[in-house]
Each structure stands twice: as C-alpha cells, then as structure tokens.
Design a protein around this motif. Structure first.
Motif, PDB file in Angstrom:
ATOM      1  N   UNK A 170      18.812  27.661 -25.239  1.00 55.95           N
ATOM      2  CA  UNK A 170      19.704  28.824 -25.282  1.00 55.95           C
ATOM      3  C   UNK A 170      19.205  29.889 -26.254  1.00 55.95           C
ATOM      4  N   UNK A 171      18.630  29.449 -27.374  1.00 62.20           N
ATOM      5  CA  UNK A 171      18.152  30.391 -28.379  1.00 62.20           C
ATOM      6  C   UNK A 171      16.822  30.992 -27.934  1.00 62.20           C
ATOM      7  N   UNK A 172      16.721  32.313 -28.031  1.00 60.69           N
ATOM      8  CA  UNK A 172      15.523  32.995 -27.557  1.00 60.69           C
ATOM      9  C   UNK A 172      14.282  32.622 -28.364  1.00 60.69           C
ATOM     10  N   UNK A 173      14.449  32.336 -29.649  1.00 57.81           N
ATOM     11  CA  UNK A 173      13.307  31.934 -30.486  1.00 57.81           C
ATOM     12  C   UNK A 173      12.810  30.558 -30.086  1.00 57.81           C
ATOM     13  N   UNK A 174      13.733  29.661 -29.740  1.00 60.52           N
ATOM     14  CA  UNK A 174      13.326  28.332 -29.275  1.00 60.52           C
ATOM     15  C   UNK A 174      12.524  28.450 -27.977  1.00 60.52           C
ATOM     16  N   UNK A 175      12.957  29.345 -27.106  1.00 61.91           N
ATOM     17  CA  UNK A 175      12.228  29.546 -25.852  1.00 61.91           C
ATOM     18  C   UNK A 175      10.824  30.085 -26.132  1.00 61.91           C
ATOM     19  N   UNK A 176      10.744  31.028 -27.046  1.00 64.48           N
ATOM     20  CA  UNK A 176       9.439  31.620 -27.360  1.00 64.48           C
ATOM     21  C   UNK A 176       8.481  30.573 -27.907  1.00 64.48           C
ATOM     22  N   UNK A 177       8.974  29.739 -28.845  1.00 65.80           N
ATOM     23  CA  UNK A 177       8.109  28.696 -29.416  1.00 65.80           C
ATOM     24  C   UNK A 177       7.674  27.702 -28.342  1.00 65.80           C
ATOM     25  N   UNK A 178       8.580  27.376 -27.432  1.00 60.23           N
ATOM     26  CA  UNK A 178       8.233  26.437 -26.362  1.00 60.23           C
ATOM     27  C   UNK A 178       7.117  27.006 -25.485  1.00 60.23           C
ATOM     28  N   UNK A 179       7.272  28.279 -25.084  1.00 59.13           N
ATOM     29  CA  UNK A 179       6.273  28.876 -24.212  1.00 59.13           C
ATOM     30  C   UNK A 179       4.933  29.055 -24.927  1.00 59.13           C
ATOM     31  N   UNK A 180       4.960  29.346 -26.205  1.00 59.44           N
ATOM     32  CA  UNK A 180       3.702  29.484 -26.947  1.00 59.44           C
ATOM     33  C   UNK A 180       2.915  28.177 -26.924  1.00 59.44           C
ATOM     34  N   UNK A 181       3.629  27.071 -27.107  1.00 63.11           N
ATOM     35  CA  UNK A 181       2.950  25.770 -27.067  1.00 63.11           C
ATOM     36  C   UNK A 181       2.477  25.442 -25.651  1.00 63.11           C
ATOM     37  N   UNK A 182       3.313  25.777 -24.663  1.00 59.06           N
ATOM     38  CA  UNK A 182       2.969  25.447 -23.280  1.00 59.06           C
ATOM     39  C   UNK A 182       1.755  26.230 -22.799  1.00 59.06           C
ATOM     40  N   UNK A 183       1.685  27.508 -23.154  1.00 57.33           N
ATOM     41  CA  UNK A 183       0.656  28.385 -22.613  1.00 57.33           C
ATOM     42  C   UNK A 183      -0.672  28.315 -23.362  1.00 57.33           C
ATOM     43  N   UNK A 184      -0.727  27.540 -24.440  1.00 54.74           N
ATOM     44  CA  UNK A 184      -2.015  27.354 -25.111  1.00 54.74           C
ATOM     45  C   UNK A 184      -2.260  25.886 -25.474  1.00 54.74           C
ATOM     46  N   UNK A 185      -1.548  25.006 -24.782  1.00 57.99           N
ATOM     47  CA  UNK A 185      -1.687  23.579 -25.039  1.00 57.99           C
ATOM     48  C   UNK A 185      -2.172  22.822 -23.820  1.00 57.99           C
ATOM     49  N   UNK A 186      -1.783  21.546 -23.705  1.00 59.76           N
ATOM     50  CA  UNK A 186      -2.285  20.700 -22.621  1.00 59.76           C
ATOM     51  C   UNK A 186      -1.878  21.171 -21.230  1.00 59.76           C
ATOM     52  N   UNK A 187      -0.709  21.813 -21.112  1.00 66.03           N
ATOM     53  CA  UNK A 187      -0.309  22.336 -19.804  1.00 66.03           C
ATOM     54  C   UNK A 187      -1.319  23.380 -19.330  1.00 66.03           C
ATOM     55  N   UNK A 188      -1.658  24.299 -20.217  1.00 66.20           N
ATOM     56  CA  UNK A 188      -2.637  25.329 -19.866  1.00 66.20           C
ATOM     57  C   UNK A 188      -3.996  24.712 -19.549  1.00 66.20           C
TER      58      UNK A 188
END
Length: 467
Positions: A170-188
């Motif tokens: 729900x928190x926009x900062x939590x979403x941002x941190x999640x996407x930062x990890x996703x887009x430069x981590x093992x998913x990427x």
C-alpha cells in the motif's frame, strides 16, 4: 531548456509527410513503427518509401503540396530540400497550431525528432534541440552499448505485475523499494538470460512473500583473448555488478580495471607448474563468497568452456545449489587468428578446424595424432609452447607434410602481440632465435599461408596515410 521532451501516441493518428527521398524514407520508418496513418505527398517517391507507406495502411499523393492537406492532421514533417516550400509548410502549421518538424532546420520546427533508443516499452530519447544532431546520435550509440535489448522484455514483465504489486504494498515507498530490487536483481537476470517464464514465476512468488531474495550469485565470464573491446555487453554489465572478482593470469589488466572500484579483487592465476591457487580452492572460494550473499565474477581468459575449466567450477556451484550464469567469451583461437590475419577455415585450404590442448592434466601430450595429421583442416593448440617440439614431430610422423605452415601467436589481440611463422620442420629451430613468452597459441595448416596477404595492417604506416 529549449524544448520540453514529450512522448506522443501516434497510433492511428493522421500524419502528413512531405518529401519522397531518403530523408523522407527514414522519417516514414519512424512514423510507421509508431503506428501512424501516413499521408505522403511528393512528385517523385522512392519505390521503397511508397511500399512502406502503403503496406502500413497509408496513402501516397504524387503532386504538389497544398495547405488543404493539413486538414485533420495530427503531425507534419517536411523532408524536402526546397527551402521556400519548407518555410511555407512551417508557417501554415504554426498558424493552425499543428506540430511541425522541418528536417535540419530547427528555426522552422515546433517539435524535434530525437535520436531514439527503442527498448519498447522503454523508450529513451536524446536531443540537442536541433543544434547538433550528430552529437545526439553519438550519445545514443554510447547509451545503446550499455542498455541490453532485453530491457524491453523486462518492462513488459513489470507491466503485468503492476496491479499485483500495488495491491500487495500500500505504501508507495515500499512499492518503489520492491521494484528497485526486482528490476536489478535475480528477476532481471532471468529475463536477460532469456528465461522470461522463470522470471515471471520468481516475481510472482516475491510478491506473495513480500520481498525479493537478492542473494549470492556467481558469474562465469569469458573475458576474451585480451583486447578489452572484445568483451560482450553482458560480460561488462555483470562484471560491474560484482562485489568480488576472481581473475587469472590470462585476463588483461585493462579488463580487470573495468570492475567496480569498490569490488574486492582476488588473483587466482595459474601457470603451467605454478598454481597460485589450486582449482579446488578456486571452486571453494566461489561457493564461500556466494554464500555470504555476494555477487561473484569469475573472470576467465577466452571462453569459460574451452579449456577454461569452467565446467568444473559450475559442477561445484550446482552441487551447492549456488545460482550462476555463464557468459561466453571470444575464445583465443578466434581472437588470435583474426588479429594475426589467419582465417581458421578457407574454401581452398581448410574445411574444418580443431581445438586441442597442448598438454593434458598429467602434463602429457597424448593426442589423436592420426586424426590431427589429416589434410584440409586447421589445428589450433592451446597452451602448447612447452610441447611445441613434440607437436611438430608427431604431426610429421603421422603424415602431415614437413613444409606445412605453422604460426605461433604470442599474447594475441593485445599491444604485445607477436606472430612467428615457419613450417613444422623449421619452427623449433626458428624459435631458438626468437624471444617468446606465454600465453601463446599455435595454428597449424595451409591457412597460415594467407597471413602475408591478409595481415596488411601490420605494415600500414599511418604517418604516410592520406587520411
């Protein structure tokens, strides 16, 4: 800021293109790719341009431009060399508040078409405001080299999960941190490796769990034969992600310097009778660093799977369930032969090529000499400097003519490259009068004859060149 960058949806929008030459062709490709309905007007139209517009559902009008053509038009591009016509089109568009681009004339433009890096849905636009288009294109080229084509697929994957991430965080900062990890981590990395399905599964699981595991990973990177410019984009990208870099003596210092400045560098070089770090210890180091949660780059000269013992290292990683990626590199045979002006195959001389190691695990040279001595093939020996006398002797013994050409390439593709050419019968004696040091590569076959013709650049005197 002379221009505000805007991205415009041209799908099914009527766009007028004035001009029928090469410049108009380039602009029409962009318009058609963006889904525009192109209306083209010109007395003469290139056949390729006409086909492109018509196949995209547009229309071609052979004749004069008239202001009536601006009715219900969303965008106008003037791509002619008629200054008076361009000025007329520009004035009419400004009067009607229609966006207009006049190619190579910023003063007449209300919009500028930028240099584009297309990684749809990720689009990067670069513009100099029409002041220096060549500079903008140069900047685009530099950026393209550092942005993998797979970023488009990564963007599409992220779009599929946007709503799920919004619902989970729900928190926009939590979403941002999640996407930062996703887009430069093992998913990427899964996407970059071409495994989009596994990446989607991993991302879905991460959303359910509320976090992404950015744990340790190992990258087995082929550093190529020496020239840093022969590194692949993927190799450079992963090298710059690494927390720890393990490198051997065959990796050029300039390549090691490409890693992050804060990365830990560990030398694990091995020479013929001097193993600074035994192979099993290297395997253990890879596991150790990865278990500490670090990204580990294992830099290997040439290609990891061609006499690079990369197979042994990934066996160890797989046994301990350590994630890894293997990045192919230009193997020494291909790189050194090319830089020496020796084609490994040639229709007149060699229809096959074989790569063999100059010494085995027990330092013996027990090779299938009968097969290696067959004609119409090129044989490349890795790590064969010490065993060169035996190599020449055995090839002659098993039927290769004594006058077969042979080349020894020292430190190929680097500024210290040295090439010694002789025959099987004369090479050993010739090397008594040459200073040669490892690493070297040995090429045997009739293709070596072509070196004198193809390595012209070694004799080229830039000081006398008319450039």
């Amino acid at each position: 800021m002379d221009f505000l960058p805007l991205f415009t949806d041209l799908r099914n929008k009527p766009c007028l293109l004035i001009g029928g030459g090469q410049v108009a062709l380039r602009k029409s490709r962009l318009l058609c790719k963006a889904g525009a309905q192109v209306r083209l007007v010109s007395h003469e139209i290139l056949p390729e341009l006409s086909s492109l517009v018509l196949n995209a559902g547009g229309e071609c009008i052979r004749g004069d431009y008239g202001d009536h053509l601006l009715d219900n038009v969303f965008l106008v591009i003037a791509a002619t060399d008629d200054q008076a016509l361009n000025s007329r089109v520009s004035a009419a568009c400004h009067q009607r508040h229609i966006p207009v681009n006049v190619v190579d004339d910023p003063a007449l433009c209300s919009v500028i078409l930028p240099a584009i890096i297309d990684r749809s849905p990720l689009i990067i636009a670069i513009s100099s405001g029409g002041k220096s288009p060549v500079l903008a294109r140069m900047m685009r080229s530099r950026l393209e080299a550092s942005i993998p084509a797979a970023y488009g697929r990564l963007g599409n994957l992220a779009s599929q999960f946007r709503d799920a991430v919004k619902e989970r965080f729900e928190d926009i900062e939590d979403r941002r941190h999640f996407w930062e990890k996703a887009l430069q981590g093992p998913v990427a990395e899964m996407v970059f490796a071409g495994n989009d399905k596994a990446a989607a599964t991993m991302l879905g699981d991460a959303i359910k769990n509320g976090s992404i595991d950015n744990g340790g990973e190992v990258y087995l990177i082929g550093a190529g034969p020496g020239d840093p410019d022969l590194m692949t984009f993927k190799a450079l990208r992963l090298l710059q992600r690494a927390d720890v870099v393990l490198y051997d003596r065959l990796v050029a210092p300039a390549i090691v310097d490409m890693c992050r400045k804060d990365a830990e560098r560990v030398y694990v070089g091995k020479a013929r009778s001097d193993h600074a770090v035994p192979q099993q210890d290297i395997n253990s180091l890879l596991v150790k660093y990865a278990r500490e949660g670090k990204k580990v780059a294992r830099l290997k000269g040439g290609d990891p799977f061609i006499f690079g013992r990369g197979g042994e290292e990934i066996e160890e990683l797989a046994q301990h369930k350590i994630p890894f990626q293997v990045v192919p590199g230009i193997t020494a045979a291909a790189g050194c032969a090319s830089y020496a002006g020796i084609p490994l195959t040639h229709r007149d001389y060699a229809q096959s090529v074989r790569f063999v190691t100059g010494h085995l695990k027990d330092n013996s040279i027990n090779l299938p000499w009968q097969e290696l001595a067959k004609p119409a093939q090129t044989v490349v020996f890795y790590m064969g400097l010490i065993g060169l006398p035996s190599i020449c002797e055995k090839l002659i013994e098993f039927g290769r003519p004594a006058d077969t050409p042979i080349a020894l390439v020292q430190q190929g593709t680097t500024s210290d490259q040295k090439v010694v050419v002789a025959t099987l019968a004369t090479m050993v004696e010739k090397l008594k009068h040459e200073t040669v040091r490892a690493p070297t590569l040995i090429i045997v076959g009739e293709v070596v004859k072509l070196r004198e013709k193809l390595a012209w650049y070694e004799k080229y005197d830039l000081a006398k060149a008319d450039i």
